[in-house]
Design a protein around this motif. Structure first.
Motif, mmCIF file in Angstrom:
data_model
loop_
_atom_site.group_PDB
_atom_site.id
_atom_site.type_symbol
_atom_site.label_atom_id
_atom_site.label_comp_id
_atom_site.label_asym_id
_atom_site.label_seq_id
_atom_site.Cartn_x
_atom_site.Cartn_y
_atom_site.Cartn_z
ATOM 1 N N PHE A 19 0.882 -1.202 -0.108
ATOM 2 C CA PHE A 19 -0.176 -0.097 -0.160
ATOM 3 C C PHE A 19 0.730 1.148 0.081
ATOM 4 O O PHE A 19 0.600 2.207 -0.674
ATOM 5 N N LEU A 20 1.868 1.149 0.636
ATOM 6 C CA LEU A 20 2.813 2.402 0.822
ATOM 7 C C LEU A 20 3.579 2.602 -0.518
ATOM 8 O O LEU A 20 3.574 3.670 -1.224
ATOM 9 N N LEU A 21 3.803 1.551 -1.316
ATOM 10 C CA LEU A 21 4.284 1.685 -2.788
ATOM 11 C C LEU A 21 3.221 2.390 -3.666
ATOM 12 O O LEU A 21 3.300 2.957 -4.566
ATOM 13 N N ILE A 22 2.037 1.895 -3.364
ATOM 14 C CA ILE A 22 0.950 2.448 -4.141
ATOM 15 C C ILE A 22 0.617 3.690 -3.908
ATOM 16 O O ILE A 22 0.400 4.656 -5.015
ATOM 17 N N TYR A 23 0.986 4.153 -2.736
ATOM 18 C CA TYR A 23 0.753 6.009 -2.538
ATOM 19 C C TYR A 23 2.214 6.584 -2.931
ATOM 20 O O TYR A 23 1.834 7.539 -3.466
ATOM 21 N N ILE A 24 2.857 5.819 -3.053
ATOM 22 C CA ILE A 24 4.282 6.511 -3.330
ATOM 23 C C ILE A 24 3.965 6.673 -5.207
ATOM 24 O O ILE A 24 4.287 7.969 -5.580
ATOM 25 N N ALA A 25 3.473 5.739 -5.703
ATOM 26 C CA ALA A 25 3.385 5.669 -7.388
ATOM 27 C C ALA A 25 2.111 6.635 -7.579
ATOM 28 O O ALA A 25 2.289 7.429 -8.496
ATOM 29 N N GLU A 26 1.297 6.912 -6.669
ATOM 30 C CA GLU A 26 0.212 7.798 -6.964
ATOM 31 C C GLU A 26 0.638 9.317 -6.832
ATOM 32 O O GLU A 26 0.449 10.374 -7.802
ATOM 33 N N LEU A 27 1.585 9.552 -5.860
ATOM 34 C CA LEU A 27 2.321 10.846 -5.820
ATOM 35 C C LEU A 27 3.123 11.290 -6.706
ATOM 36 O O LEU A 27 3.213 12.074 -7.296
ATOM 37 N N ALA A 28 3.902 10.021 -7.174
ATOM 38 C CA ALA A 28 4.831 10.368 -8.195
ATOM 39 C C ALA A 28 4.153 10.794 -9.455
ATOM 40 O O ALA A 28 4.647 11.584 -10.133
ATOM 41 N N LEU A 29 3.085 10.093 -9.868
ATOM 42 C CA LEU A 29 2.270 10.424 -11.171
ATOM 43 C C LEU A 29 1.603 11.654 -10.956
ATOM 44 O O LEU A 29 1.518 12.439 -12.044
ATOM 45 N N ARG A 30 1.405 12.086 -9.875
ATOM 46 C CA ARG A 30 0.766 13.588 -9.739
ATOM 47 C C ARG A 30 1.820 14.494 -10.009
ATOM 48 O O ARG A 30 1.499 15.531 -10.754
ATOM 49 N N PHE A 31 2.887 14.161 -9.301
ATOM 50 C CA PHE A 31 4.134 15.198 -9.644
ATOM 51 C C PHE A 31 4.431 15.022 -11.260
ATOM 52 O O PHE A 31 4.885 16.188 -11.692
ATOM 53 N N ALA A 33 2.715 14.425 -13.782
ATOM 54 C CA ALA A 33 1.688 15.298 -14.303
ATOM 55 C C ALA A 33 1.702 16.796 -14.313
ATOM 56 O O ALA A 33 1.459 17.506 -15.250
ATOM 57 N N ASP A 34 1.749 17.134 -12.892
ATOM 58 C CA ASP A 34 1.503 18.583 -12.476
ATOM 59 C C ASP A 34 3.001 19.269 -12.227
ATOM 60 O O ASP A 34 2.867 20.451 -11.978
ATOM 61 N N GLY A 35 4.121 18.497 -11.963
ATOM 62 C CA GLY A 35 5.187 19.208 -11.744
ATOM 63 C C GLY A 35 5.166 19.645 -10.104
ATOM 64 O O GLY A 35 4.284 19.070 -9.484
ATOM 65 N N LEU A 36 5.821 20.676 -9.746
ATOM 66 C CA LEU A 36 5.897 21.182 -8.404
ATOM 67 C C LEU A 36 4.572 21.886 -8.269
ATOM 68 O O LEU A 36 4.326 22.453 -7.010
ATOM 69 N N GLU A 37 3.830 22.147 -9.402
ATOM 70 C CA GLU A 37 2.542 22.923 -9.132
ATOM 71 C C GLU A 37 1.446 22.186 -8.208
ATOM 72 O O GLU A 37 0.704 22.641 -7.606
ATOM 73 N N ALA A 38 1.940 20.709 -8.260
ATOM 74 C CA ALA A 38 0.994 19.912 -7.360
ATOM 75 C C ALA A 38 0.959 20.172 -5.977
ATOM 76 O O ALA A 38 -0.080 20.154 -5.415
#
Length: 189
Positions: A19-31, A33-38
């Motif tokens: 689950f921690l890896l899933i959270y990390i992957a979600e956060l990485a995809l968000r960054f 897609a949006d860069g530091l604007e996220a």
């Protein structure tokens, strides 16, 4: 509870890491897609905090402290408690699903009524606990009958204990266990 019973916690540790890896992957995809604007979004900051707490708790501290004394486990327990904040992420779902949001608002609107009902119930239990202490513990059978005395000591030994017993009555929680031996000896109770 697995640790308390001496069972292996390997499966839960693996699930926690997945689950921690899933959270990390979600956060990485968000960054990605949006860069530091996220970081402008409050929920992204919250997710980042949860990931950092999870990494520190599961992958940094826990492997070094495993099997140590309980005093060394205190920081880990605090981090484990902070991981419960992940449940707060479900609040996002409530704002997107109108029926859930209506249910939450209904609970919030009825909170005053529930608080007053709790206060009233507490007052009634207090009053009847005082009455029970006077009627049940001050009887002559308290010293004559050992079964009656055992019931009184177990369920009516003090005012807080009597209140807890009356909460069992209010919840209909196995009240025959408490009441039957008393009524068999004193029918008017």
């Amino acid at each position: 509870t697995l640790e308390l019973h001496g069972d292996s916690t390997l499966a839960t540790t693996i699930m926690e890491s997945v689950f921690l890896l899933i959270y990390i992957a979600e956060l990485a995809l968000r960054f990605l897609a949006d860069g530091l604007e996220a970081f402008r979004g409050g929920w992204v900051k919250f997710d980042f905090f949860l990931v950092v707490v999870g990494i520190i708790g599961s992958w940094v501290f826990e492997p070094f402290v495993r099997g140590s004394a309980s005093s060394a486990m205190a920081p880990i327990m605090i981090l484990r408690t902070l991981r419960l904040l992940r449940l707060a992420k479900t609040v996002r779902l409530f704002s997107r699903v109108q029926e859930c949001w209506m249910l939450v608002r209904g609970f919030m609107n009825s909170a005053n009524v529930l608080i007053y009902a709790f206060i009233m119930l507490f007052g009634l239990i207090y009053i009847f606990s005082c009455l029970s202490v006077e009627l049940i513990t001050k009887r002559g059978l308290t010293h004559e009958d050992p079964v009656y005395q055992a019931q009184v000591e177990r369920y009516f030994s003090s005012l807080p204990h009597t209140m807890l017993t009356l909460v069992r009555f209010a919840c209909l929680d196995n009240l025959s266990e408490v009441y039957q031996p008393l009524v068999e000896r004193e029918p008017y109770l």
